[in-house]
Design a protein around this motif. Structure first.
Motif, short mmCIF file in Angstrom:
data_model
loop_
_atom_site.label_atom_id
_atom_site.label_comp_id
_atom_site.label_asym_id
_atom_site.label_seq_id
_atom_site.Cartn_x
_atom_site.Cartn_y
_atom_site.Cartn_z
N LEU A 32 16.95 -1.25 2.59
CA LEU A 32 15.63 -0.79 3.03
C LEU A 32 14.83 -1.93 3.64
N ALA A 33 14.96 -3.12 3.06
CA ALA A 33 14.22 -4.27 3.59
C ALA A 33 14.68 -4.63 5.00
N ARG A 34 15.98 -4.57 5.25
CA ARG A 34 16.49 -4.90 6.57
C ARG A 34 16.26 -3.78 7.57
N LEU A 35 16.01 -2.58 7.07
CA LEU A 35 15.80 -1.43 7.94
C LEU A 35 14.39 -1.40 8.51
N ALA A 36 13.47 -2.08 7.86
CA ALA A 36 12.04 -1.95 8.20
C ALA A 36 11.69 -2.27 9.65
N PRO A 37 12.11 -3.40 10.23
CA PRO A 37 11.67 -3.71 11.59
C PRO A 37 12.03 -2.63 12.61
N ALA A 38 13.25 -2.12 12.55
CA ALA A 38 13.66 -1.09 13.49
C ALA A 38 12.85 0.17 13.30
N ARG A 39 12.57 0.54 12.04
CA ARG A 39 11.80 1.74 11.78
C ARG A 39 10.38 1.60 12.34
N ASP A 40 9.76 0.43 12.14
CA ASP A 40 8.41 0.21 12.65
C ASP A 40 8.39 0.31 14.17
N GLU A 41 9.39 -0.30 14.82
CA GLU A 41 9.44 -0.29 16.28
C GLU A 41 9.57 1.13 16.80
N ALA A 207 11.72 12.49 -7.69
CA ALA A 207 11.70 11.26 -6.89
C ALA A 207 11.27 11.56 -5.46
N LEU A 208 11.80 12.62 -4.89
CA LEU A 208 11.43 13.00 -3.53
C LEU A 208 9.97 13.43 -3.46
N GLY A 209 9.51 14.17 -4.46
CA GLY A 209 8.11 14.61 -4.47
C GLY A 209 7.15 13.44 -4.55
N GLY A 210 7.45 12.48 -5.41
CA GLY A 210 6.59 11.31 -5.51
C GLY A 210 6.55 10.51 -4.21
N LEU A 211 7.72 10.35 -3.58
CA LEU A 211 7.77 9.65 -2.30
C LEU A 211 6.98 10.40 -1.23
N TYR A 212 7.06 11.73 -1.27
CA TYR A 212 6.30 12.53 -0.30
C TYR A 212 4.81 12.30 -0.43
N ASP A 216 2.70 10.77 2.54
CA ASP A 216 1.67 11.61 3.15
C ASP A 216 0.33 10.89 3.21
N ARG A 217 -0.01 10.19 2.14
CA ARG A 217 -1.29 9.46 2.13
C ARG A 217 -1.27 8.32 3.15
N ILE A 218 -0.15 7.62 3.24
CA ILE A 218 -0.06 6.51 4.19
C ILE A 218 -0.15 7.03 5.63
N GLU A 219 0.55 8.14 5.91
CA GLU A 219 0.49 8.70 7.26
C GLU A 219 -0.91 9.19 7.59
N ALA A 220 -1.62 9.74 6.61
CA ALA A 220 -2.98 10.21 6.85
C ALA A 220 -3.92 9.06 7.21
N ARG A 221 -3.61 7.88 6.71
CA ARG A 221 -4.42 6.69 7.01
C ARG A 221 -3.97 5.99 8.28
N GLY A 222 -2.87 6.48 8.86
CA GLY A 222 -2.38 5.88 10.09
C GLY A 222 -1.58 4.62 9.89
N GLY A 223 -1.09 4.38 8.67
CA GLY A 223 -0.33 3.17 8.40
C GLY A 223 1.08 3.24 8.94
N THR A 224 1.58 2.14 9.50
CA THR A 224 2.95 2.08 10.02
C THR A 224 3.71 0.85 9.54
N ARG A 225 3.01 -0.10 8.93
CA ARG A 225 3.67 -1.34 8.53
C ARG A 225 3.88 -1.45 7.02
N SER A 226 3.74 -0.38 6.29
CA SER A 226 3.92 -0.42 4.85
C SER A 226 5.40 -0.30 4.49
N PHE A 227 5.67 -0.46 3.21
CA PHE A 227 7.04 -0.29 2.73
C PHE A 227 7.58 1.09 3.05
N ALA A 229 7.32 2.81 5.56
CA ALA A 229 7.78 2.97 6.94
C ALA A 229 9.30 2.96 7.02
N ARG A 230 9.95 2.52 5.95
CA ARG A 230 11.41 2.49 5.93
C ARG A 230 12.01 3.87 5.61
#
Length: 335
Positions: A32-41, A207-212, A216-227, A229-230
């Motif tokens: 997940l850590a190595r996946l982050a840059p490509a996901r953000d881009e 686990a999936l519900g908690g991640l959702y 959802d809260r991060i997307e509502a705030r417009g965040g793209t650089r958080s964990f 994002a992976r």
């Protein structure tokens, strides 16, 4: 081999599984850590594309239809969202997957050896239930992974399994013993096995519900650089969570019904208001409320998911608290 040998080998397999799954957890986290840059881009490119006026996109070839297809692709599931992976990410994911398979085999071996030790299906106390529950959780994740790419979910499945296995071996471990007369029935294998499978799937759904909810809260705030994002989008996570609950709920319904039938044979009544019976019914009601809310117009999916998580809290309380501190006809914890 003697029963003592089976016991030693079962314990060795369980501890080996803990070690292997710990390494799998680390590998998945590295993935997940190595996946982050490509996901953000990719997300930044998607945001820029959506910000382009529709009339400009029409000339490129698609316009609104292209947007519609992109929306449908995004909702199809996490596989369609995953970015191109780096070589390091692919290697880490491969290691994590291989170790997960090995850990699953070791847990299955621990269960089989315990069964050989006690000469029955190993579901007579909390330790055995935790061991079998861990096995079914891993089998559910591995089986599902053969149908879709769920490497991003690995760490969130392996961690709760490690917690349960570690607690089982250090706190809930019980020496082999004969079953109480009321448990010496074919219904033990049917009733408790189905209950264990349901709990395993509920665990993945939680686990999936908690991640959702977090996504959802991060997307509502417009965040793209958080964990987060992976991981897949909130919409995809919610759909996967709902799918798991749709599978697990009928299994739990079957568990409650069969439990009543067995109670009639063992204790002379379908319902005895035993603490375990009451909590099993409470779990059923909460998850039924979740599925009803999820299908009801006007209910936000976030609120419905909170109900599902409340149901999983009831599952944990039913296992870790009711089994230990409530005295009743289901007092079979072995502690």
């Amino acid at each position: 081999m003697t029963e003592t040998t089976f016991a030693q080998l079962s314990t060795l397999s369980a501890y080996s599984a803990i070690g292997v799954l710990t390494l799998a957890m680390i590998a998945y986290a590295f993935y997940l850590a190595r996946l982050a840059p490509a996901r953000d881009e990719r997300r930044e490119q998607e945001a820029a594309r959506r910000a382009t006026p529709e009339r400009e996109l029409v000339g490129v070839g698609g316009g609104a239809d292209q947007d519609h297809e992109a929306d449908r692709a995004g909702a199809a599931g996490p596989t369609s969202e995953m970015p191109v992976e780096s070589a390091g990410a692919r290697k880490a994911a491969g290691i994590g997957w291989t170790l997960t398979l090995l850990g699953t085999v070791l847990v299955v071996a621990a269960v089989a050896l315990r069964a050989a030790e006690v000469h029955r299906w190993p579901l007579g106390n909390m330790y055995e239930f935790a061991l079998v529950g861990s096995m079914f959780t891993l089998l559910a994740y591995v089986g599902w992974s053969f149908r879709r790419d769920l490497r991003w979910l690995g760490v969130f499945v392996v961690v709760p399994v490690l917690v349960v296995l570690g607690t089982a071996e250090t706190v809930w471990y019980t020496e082999a013993s004969q079953l109480m007369p009321s448990l010496q029935s074919v219904w033990l294998a049917i009733h408790v096995t189905v209950a264990t499978v349901a709990v395993a799937i509920f665990t993945i759904g939680a686990a999936l519900g908690g991640l959702y909810l977090v996504q959802d809260r991060i997307e509502a705030r417009g965040g793209t650089r958080s964990f987060m994002a992976r991981l897949p989008s909130a919409r995809a996570l919610e759909r996967l969570s709902y799918m798991t609950h749709v599978v697990a709920f009928p299994l739990w319904t079957f568990t409650v019904i069969v439990g009543a039938i067995w109670a009639r044979q063992a204790w002379g009544a379908y319902w005895n208001w035993d603490p375990k019976e009451v909590w099993s019914f409470v779990i059923w009601v909460v998850y039924a409320a979740y599925l009803h809310a999820r299908a009801t117009t006007g209910w936000k999916r976030q609120n419905a998911t909170w109900i599902a998580l409340a149901g999983f809290v009831c599952v944990v309380l039913n296992f870790a608290v009711v089994n230990v501190y409530f005295v009743g006809q289901h007092s079979y914890s072995g502690l």
